[in-house]
Scaffold this motif. Sequence first.
Motif, PDB file in Angstrom:
ATOM      1  N   HIS A   1      41.767  30.928  36.387  1.00  0.00           N
ATOM      2  CA  HIS A   1      42.377  30.496  37.647  1.00  0.00           C
ATOM      3  C   HIS A   1      42.580  31.688  38.580  1.00  0.00           C
ATOM      4  N   GLY A   2      42.956  32.821  37.986  1.00  0.00           N
ATOM      5  CA  GLY A   2      43.237  34.020  38.792  1.00  0.00           C
ATOM      6  C   GLY A   2      42.003  34.526  39.526  1.00  0.00           C
ATOM      7  N   ALA A   3      40.835  34.291  38.941  1.00  0.00           N
ATOM      8  CA  ALA A   3      39.601  34.775  39.569  1.00  0.00           C
ATOM      9  C   ALA A   3      39.419  34.177  40.958  1.00  0.00           C
ATOM     10  N   SER A   4      39.732  32.884  41.093  1.00  0.00           N
ATOM     11  CA  SER A   4      39.519  32.266  42.412  1.00  0.00           C
ATOM     12  C   SER A   4      40.543  32.806  43.418  1.00  0.00           C
TER      13      SER A   4
ATOM     14  N   PHE B   1      41.800  35.792  43.310  1.00  0.00           N
ATOM     15  CA  PHE B   1      41.336  37.158  43.593  1.00  0.00           C
ATOM     16  C   PHE B   1      40.247  37.125  44.664  1.00  0.00           C
ATOM     17  N   ARG B   2      39.315  36.193  44.492  1.00  0.00           N
ATOM     18  CA  ARG B   2      38.207  36.103  45.466  1.00  0.00           C
ATOM     19  C   ARG B   2      38.725  35.806  46.867  1.00  0.00           C
ATOM     20  N   SER B   3      39.720  34.913  46.950  1.00  0.00           N
ATOM     21  CA  SER B   3      40.173  34.523  48.287  1.00  0.00           C
ATOM     22  C   SER B   3      41.180  35.513  48.890  1.00  0.00           C
ATOM     23  N   ARG B   4      41.933  36.223  48.071  1.00  0.00           N
ATOM     24  CA  ARG B   4      43.007  37.067  48.619  1.00  0.00           C
ATOM     25  C   ARG B   4      42.780  38.572  48.473  1.00  0.00           C
ATOM     26  N   CYS B   5      42.113  38.975  47.428  1.00  0.00           N
ATOM     27  CA  CYS B   5      42.055  40.414  47.126  1.00  0.00           C
ATOM     28  C   CYS B   5      40.679  41.038  47.388  1.00  0.00           C
ATOM     29  N   ALA B   6      39.641  40.190  47.277  1.00  0.00           N
ATOM     30  CA  ALA B   6      38.278  40.734  47.315  1.00  0.00           C
ATOM     31  C   ALA B   6      37.927  41.341  48.673  1.00  0.00           C
ATOM     32  N   SER B   7      38.629  40.924  49.741  1.00  0.00           N
ATOM     33  CA  SER B   7      38.282  41.469  51.058  1.00  0.00           C
ATOM     34  C   SER B   7      38.483  42.989  51.089  1.00  0.00           C
ATOM     35  N   CYS B   8      39.392  43.512  50.293  1.00  0.00           N
ATOM     36  CA  CYS B   8      39.563  44.976  50.202  1.00  0.00           C
ATOM     37  C   CYS B   8      38.959  45.526  48.912  1.00  0.00           C
ATOM     38  N   HIS B   9      39.312  44.909  47.787  1.00  0.00           N
ATOM     39  CA  HIS B   9      38.916  45.471  46.483  1.00  0.00           C
ATOM     40  C   HIS B   9      37.461  45.151  46.116  1.00  0.00           C
ATOM     41  N   GLY B  10      36.828  44.269  46.886  1.00  0.00           N
ATOM     42  CA  GLY B  10      35.459  43.863  46.564  1.00  0.00           C
ATOM     43  C   GLY B  10      35.455  42.796  45.480  1.00  0.00           C
TER      44      GLY B  10
ATOM     45  N   VAL C   1      51.419  42.849  42.769  1.00  0.00           N
ATOM     46  CA  VAL C   1      51.011  41.590  43.412  1.00  0.00           C
ATOM     47  C   VAL C   1      52.206  40.960  44.122  1.00  0.00           C
ATOM     48  N   TYR C   2      53.341  40.951  43.475  1.00  0.00           N
ATOM     49  CA  TYR C   2      54.535  40.346  44.079  1.00  0.00           C
ATOM     50  C   TYR C   2      54.983  41.084  45.343  1.00  0.00           C
ATOM     51  N   TYR C   3      55.194  42.385  45.185  1.00  0.00           N
ATOM     52  CA  TYR C   3      55.897  43.114  46.249  1.00  0.00           C
ATOM     53  C   TYR C   3      55.052  44.131  46.999  1.00  0.00           C
TER      54      TYR C   3
ATOM     55  N   GLY D   1      56.039  34.690  48.222  1.00  0.00           N
ATOM     56  CA  GLY D   1      56.256  33.798  49.363  1.00  0.00           C
ATOM     57  C   GLY D   1      54.962  33.267  49.948  1.00  0.00           C
ATOM     58  N   ARG D   2      53.852  33.890  49.594  1.00  0.00           N
ATOM     59  CA  ARG D   2      52.548  33.433  50.107  1.00  0.00           C
ATOM     60  C   ARG D   2      51.727  32.790  49.001  1.00  0.00           C
ATOM     61  N   LEU D   3      51.957  33.254  47.772  1.00  0.00           N
ATOM     62  CA  LEU D   3      51.309  32.647  46.608  1.00  0.00           C
ATOM     63  C   LEU D   3      52.425  32.131  45.692  1.00  0.00           C
ATOM     64  N   SER D   4      52.084  31.145  44.870  1.00  0.00           N
ATOM     65  CA  SER D   4      53.096  30.630  43.941  1.00  0.00           C
ATOM     66  C   SER D   4      53.256  31.610  42.777  1.00  0.00           C
TER      67      SER D   4
END
Lengths: 306, 252
Positions: free
Chosen positions: B55-58, B60-69, B102-104, B225-228
């Motif tokens: 579940h985390g992979a999706s 990551f793709r939508s929130r983190c990949a824009s910077c981390h690739g 991830v949280y803060y 506050g942006r992700l559950s």
Amino acid sequence: MSKAQNDVVALGARPIPTPERTRRSLLITAAGALIGLIIAGYALFTAKGTSTLSVPAEDVALVNQQPIARADYFTQLKATYQVDYSQATPEQRRKVLDDMIREELFVQRGKELDVAETDPDVRAAMVNSVEQMSASDVATRQPSEQTLLVYYTDHQDRYSTEGIITALDLVFPDSSHAERAAAALGSALGSGSPVATVISNFQGGNSGKLDGEEFYFAAKLHLGDTLFDSARKLPDGGVSKPVQQPDGVHLLYVVANKPPKLRSFDEARTAVLNDFRNDEIKRSTAQYQTFLTRRAGVQIAGDLQQ
Amino acid sequence: MTRLKRPLGLALAGAVILACGVHGLRTIRMESRLLRAAPDTIPANSVLFGFAAGHGASTFRSRCASCHGLSGKGDTTQGVPDLTDSDWLYGTGTVSDIEKVVYYGIRSHNPRGWHLAVMPAFAQPIPSPTEKIPPLTPPGIQAVTEYLLSRGGQPADRALAMEGAAIYASSGGCYDCHTADAKGDSAIGAPNLTDSIWLYGDGSRQAIYDSIAYGRQGICPAWTGRLSAEQMLEVSLYVYSLSHPAADRQQS
């Protein structure tokens, strides 16, 4: 079913109800209603902001329906005892939980008592916290490369290297000595004579304000605006015109001068992104303040309205 | 045949609804188990870990990949860390450390985020807006650069490196964050300067000079506050999986 009945059904007309069909319809309706009720019930007791009967999985406690997040609890446990939850003793777990519940109770009581009215530290913390929340929203947004490039183009003055200068600040007792030294300095240096020898011939000395290679900002600070301005545009080996100062007449001899150079977008990208975000945060905070002012009823005393 | 069509259709619809219900209940149950588990123990539970990382992979793709690739390998030209290696800038790479980021976030303006360490810009009149640190001279920056090259086992000017070591341990104030042995401090996010892993640039003379001269302060947003809560834990476990292949996890 007779052929005539089949024809009617085939044409899309309403089927003739039979006890069997009626029973089936009622059963399906009942099943649908039951599923709907289950979904609604689940949503009602688990949705954010609603009163729940049990503690949600992501929390460790609810204090007057205010959750204490499990992640915060784990962090607090680690910070207090330097152990993971799985390694913590029941006493350690309970102690941390009790402390967090206590804190929550006191925070809630603080809200009831409106401590922000009386405690300047709480007021300052609240102001800072709201500003930070606004800034945090901005920090989450990742600008496109195109946006950054436009920002870089619009603010190129910020992305130059700092100029570097190596110079000598020479002081002479009067302008005649300085003028003769200026003329001699150029030709003497051309023939390879040491600077020290030349300046001593004209009763001059090194002010000592500059010490080897310096960034422009440091040289400006050490020399003052006037002397720095007369030096910054000189080429390597250049000698300034005499500048009268309270302590004598100064000549600036520039050994080497590397003026500021614009860094490319790629070189400056991290600084561009940082500046862009800071500007966005300032803008967003100002907008937020405008919004708050507009919706508030602010009344100002007559004598302070001007 | 016509008589069988309707009951078959109803049975099929019922089966689909039942399957969806079972799947939904299973997901809820798994998420509940996941959230109640101590984060650092989850990698040892292959079922829970597999569920969460998937579940985390999706996320990551939508929130983190824009910077981390997409691969999580980061980008040293932009100061984005590689999440697939074993070098951790903040914390030690445990799930709970990753979850905290991830949280803060880092310098995210969230009061609970990591924001203590900011690399000053020593070629500026005021290198740090918060700390009283004097600027360095160009030769001073060159000397510290040579010192760091020597610490990393690269060819360096020895005399300058000695000068740089003195600045590192005194007026530069570098030791304060990067520690006296230059091995960094992951409690505040100060990188190790003696290894071959560089957050910004390639560890070349120019890249090190630029970092000292112009400063560094990358950010990672706060997702609270942006992700559950389950999304944040799942993405933390996915990030953990990038640097801990299945074989390593089983061994640990």
